[in-house]
Design an enzyme around this catalytic site. Structure first.
Site, PDB file in Angstrom:
ATOM      1  N   SER A 608      97.022  40.610 -43.727  1.00 54.41           N
ATOM      2  CA  SER A 608      96.508  41.933 -44.039  1.00 54.41           C
ATOM      3  C   SER A 608      97.512  42.675 -44.926  1.00 54.41           C
ATOM      4  O   SER A 608      97.839  42.217 -46.014  1.00 54.41           O
ATOM      5  CB  SER A 608      96.210  42.698 -42.750  1.00 54.41           C
ATOM      6  OG  SER A 608      95.462  43.853 -43.007  1.00 54.41           O
ATOM      7  N   ASP A 696      85.401  38.390 -42.265  1.00 51.95           N
ATOM      8  CA  ASP A 696      86.309  39.533 -42.342  1.00 51.95           C
ATOM      9  C   ASP A 696      85.617  40.703 -43.027  1.00 51.95           C
ATOM     10  O   ASP A 696      85.225  40.619 -44.186  1.00 51.95           O
ATOM     11  CB  ASP A 696      87.559  39.129 -43.123  1.00 51.95           C
ATOM     12  CG  ASP A 696      88.667  40.174 -43.049  1.00 51.95           C
ATOM     13  OD1 ASP A 696      88.400  41.297 -42.601  1.00 51.95           O
ATOM     14  OD2 ASP A 696      89.800  39.852 -43.445  1.00 51.95           O
ATOM     15  N   HIS A 728      88.908  39.356 -39.340  1.00 49.84           N
ATOM     16  CA  HIS A 728      90.182  39.709 -39.968  1.00 49.84           C
ATOM     17  C   HIS A 728      91.391  39.143 -39.221  1.00 49.84           C
ATOM     18  O   HIS A 728      92.380  38.748 -39.848  1.00 49.84           O
ATOM     19  CB  HIS A 728      90.289  41.233 -40.058  1.00 49.84           C
ATOM     20  CG  HIS A 728      91.449  41.718 -40.857  1.00 49.84           C
ATOM     21  ND1 HIS A 728      91.662  41.348 -42.168  1.00 49.84           N
ATOM     22  CD2 HIS A 728      92.489  42.544 -40.530  1.00 49.84           C
ATOM     23  CE1 HIS A 728      92.769  41.933 -42.624  1.00 49.84           C
ATOM     24  NE2 HIS A 728      93.286  42.651 -41.645  1.00 49.84           N
TER      25      HIS A 728
END
Length: 753
Positions: A608, A696, A728
């Site tokens: 991320s 995601d 995610h």
């Protein structure tokens, strides 16, 4: 806009003899061994029992989660303990039997007296379709009395609503104080839809004039509604759209959907009012459209009360803030809850507020803390208060919060605002409150080298809290050959923030204490995601196994991380791609100078925003890093803003205002691109492994694909792993295990181990 030009080719590396790390087969064994350590998720204390000798004891029910690699799923188990106490200290505590697996439980809750237990359970059902049977999941709400099930209500068959929410964002399962009703949240029932051209079997026309005058059945299918788009609440909440509050009458086995909730909010986190005549809930604004809610404690919301008899709804808090996690005191007089500013950073230093039910007055107990200082309360940084957090005196409550790079437990006097650490004299690491009941306090504790352990204590009387004595109920032996430490770094003067000067930050360094690489191990740098989260000094699987494999692991809590004060959080928006990148690079350079590490074998692993930083670092400092692994990385903020469930994040972290009705202008698009790692792609020479979750919603996989194609076009060694059914976090057991093994394989190959 032109990209940053590529640097001159680096000189060939001098020949060297690499230190040998374990084979992939040995790594598989290490991962299998360490992944078996369970995580502690839930604890519930039963009622006190007085023995014939006058002593007291109670049962402690706990739930644990564990990865099952053979079944490729996460399993849940329970274990009971007995806690003997005299009201001021723990006399004896120990297990009462072995653990057993829990199957198909979605939610469970003990009644206030402890005599009953409610369980929401899923079960496979069968429905006939065109003479073929197919499986359809059903939901049952059960009520247990001691050792027998006294009620089992088929909620699916009642057809009053859609699926019951079992998440920790909206979901609840709350007993009325009278123990006659249960409150929960479910998806609103949608009318059946059918095609305009749906054919039906001919029927004899026996229609009378009375039939024509009757209204159509409410469940009659609606034409033209088959393909209507229904908004949802984003990442991990894609099946949540329109929640409704539902009440089960246990005696009558009937369900009713509450009316009176305002149309512009979605209700959740509900509980019964002190007199059982209504329901208190958090309502999230879903106009003009829904934004992603998971890990976003900045969404506009408020505290509401709806009357069960008249359906009247009233506002109990401000309606311009973000509130969540309301908790009713044992005397049913006060409601404590957390509050943030709406919009802005997704995670912030929160305020603790208290609403008095009878005076209808709200006051602030704890404000946000600008700067963290040792010896003082660091501020509140948590996703929720414990479900039971109040002391028996209904004046104090307990919570856990990040304190720089560790997590500690504090008791708060809601009358004075005074705070006292309950873990100041305890071992350094990560402490989390599981529950408190009748001043019996249950917590879990872990360190980077020690998996979660179960602790109990009696909360001392007011003013004596520092004398708390923790007792270990379930130990976990430390993992051998891992040493760890926390170091603090100060940015150089030229990298200080002009408004928030003097901020420092931390890093946690794990290194192998034994093995062939112990003297000079290769280094894996891991910046966290968020960016407003934090690495606490607790147990995390990936760093622990990497360290056992033979790598040193550096977990960097750059400026903007939680636990360092709100000023640190505020310093990062508008400076992503520079301040956070320089902090990580400074930390890496300092550690390589001060520790005996192999500077020729340094790698990056990040997900991320951690992946965002990793991609920036291999572009801005290409000579430092020799391998890179990124998991669902942000690589181009400008292309992400129109596809993510959190478009506000893209503008906020770039330093731009977010207005739902406004479209970015060319200057704003340029600013987002300027702060993105794709800008430096021409400078990248480091081999990159990308790991993407197909489902995601937060950082859609097209971000990773964009980077993959850019690297391939430039001849950079690149590999992409695509995980169907994963979002995610890439937290599916199979994806997590496969991802780790591929990470190690990539590092071994490109660090010449």
């Amino acid at each position: 806009m032109s990209l940053v030009p590529a640097p001159a080719p680096c000189p060939p590396a001098s020949p060297r003899v690499p230190q040998v790390l374990p084979s992939l087969e040995e790594v598989t064994g290490l991962y299998r061994e360490l992944s078996q350590h369970p995580g502690l998720s839930t604890a519930c204390l039963g009622p006190d029992v007085t023995t014939q000798y006058g002593g007291k004891y109670c049962s402690l029910y706990t739930e644990w989660s564990q990865r099952d690699l053979a079944r490729a799923e996460s399993i849940k188990s329970c274990r009971q303990y007995l806690v003997f106490h005299d009201g001021t200290s723990i006399v004896y505590a120990g297990p009462a039997g072995t653990c057993c697996e829990i199957k198909d439980e979605l939610l469970s809750r003990e009644s206030p007296s402890g005599a009953l237990k409610a369980v929401l359970r899923k079960a496979a059902g069968k429905e006939k379709e065109k003479e073929k049977e197919k499986e359809k999941e059903k939901q049952f709400l059960e009520v247990w009395d001691q050792n027998r099930k006294v009620k089992s209500i088929d909620l699916t068959a009642l057809d009053k609503h859609g699926s019951v929410y079992d998440d920790d964002q909206f979901g609840c399962l709350a007993w009325s104080h009278s123990e006659t009703h249960l409150l929960y949240v479910a998806e609103k029932k949608r009318p059946k839809a059918e095609s305009f051209f749906q054919s039906k079997a001919p029927e004899l026309d026996c229609t009378t004039d009375e039939d024509l005058e009757r209204p159509k059945k409410p469940d009659a299918p609606v034409k033209g509604e088959q393909f209507v788009y229904h908004e949802d609440w984003g990442e991990t909440l894609s099946t949540r759209s329109v929640p409704v509050l539902c009440v089960l009458d246990i005696e009558g086995s009937s369900v009713s959907v509450l009316e009176g909730v305002p149309e512009h909010v979605s209700p959740g986190q509900a509980f019964w009012s002190p007199d059982d005549t209504g329901v208190v809930f958090v309502g999230w604004w879903h106009e003009p459209f829904r934004l992603g809610l998971r890990h976003c404690t900045n969404r506009r919301s408020a505290l509401f009360y709806v009357d069960l008899t008249g359906g009247n709804c009233e506002l109990l808090s401000e309606d311009t803030k973000a509130v969540w996690s309301p908790r009713l005191s044992p005397d049913r007089c006060r409601i404590a809850y957390l509050e943030n500013s709406a919009l802005g950073p997704h995670q912030q230093c929160s305020r603790l507020l208290m609403y008095d039910w009878y005076t209808e007055h709200t006051r602030t107990v704890l404000e946000a803390v600008p700067r963290q200082a040792w010896g003082t309360f660091p501020g509140i940084y948590c996703s929720a208060l414990p479900a039971l957090c109040w002391a028996a005196d209904s004046r104090r409550l307990v919570l856990d919060t990040a304190q720089r790079s560790q997590q500690d437990v504090f008791v708060v006097d809601t009358q004075t605002g005074a705070t006292t650490s309950l873990t100041a004299g305890a071992p350094q690491g990560s402490w989390s409150v599981l529950t408190i009941d009748r001043d019996l306090l249950v917590a879990k504790f872990s360190t980077p080298s020690c998996p979660p352990t179960l602790k109990v204590a009696v909360l001392p009387s007011a003013g004596q809290e520092a004398q708390v004595q923790w007792v270990c109920l379930q130990d976990a032996p430390p993992v051998p050959s891992i040493s760890w430490s926390i170091r603090t770094l100060q940015p150089p003067p030229e990298q200080e923030h002009p408004q928030y000067g003097g901020l420092d930050f931390d890093a946690i360094l794990l290194r192998p204490s034994e093995g062939p690489t112990a003297q000079k191990p290769p280094l894996v740098v891991m910046p966290h995601g968020g960016p407003h989260t934090v690495f606490s000094a607790g147990w995390t699987l990936y760093p622990a196994v990497l360290c056992r494999v033979g790598f040193a692991v550096l977990l960097v809590n750059y400026r903007g991380s939680l636990g360092f004060g709100q000023d640190s959080v505020n310093s990062l928006p508008g400076n992503v791609g520079t301040q956070d990148v320089r902090d990580v690079q400074l930390c890496v350079e300092r550690v390589l100078q001060e520790e005996l590490l192999d500077s020729s074998r340094v790698a990056l692993v990040g997900g991320s925003h951690g992946g965002f930083l990793a991609c920036h670092l291999i572009g801005q400092f290409p000579d430092t890093y020799h391998a890179c692994v990124v998991r669902n990385p942000v690589v181009n903020i400008a292309s992400m803003v129109t596809t993510t469930d959190i478009p506000d994040w893209c503008l906020t972290e770039t330093g731009l205002p977010y207005v739902p009705a406004a479209l970015p202008d060319p200057a704003q698009w340029t600013e987002m691109l300027q702060k993105s790692p794709i800008r430096y792609v021409d400078r990248v020479r480091t081999p990159v492994l990308l790991m993407l979750g197909e489902d995601d919603r937060r950082v859609p996989p097209k971000q990773g694909l964009e980077y993959y194609r850019a690297l391939k076009a430039r001849g950079v060694p690149t590999r992409l792993l695509w995980y169907p059914g994963n979002n995610h976090s890439l937290a599916g057991v199979e994806a997590e295990a496969d991802g780790f093994m591929n990470i190690v394989q990539w590092l071994l190959e490109h660090l010449r181990c």
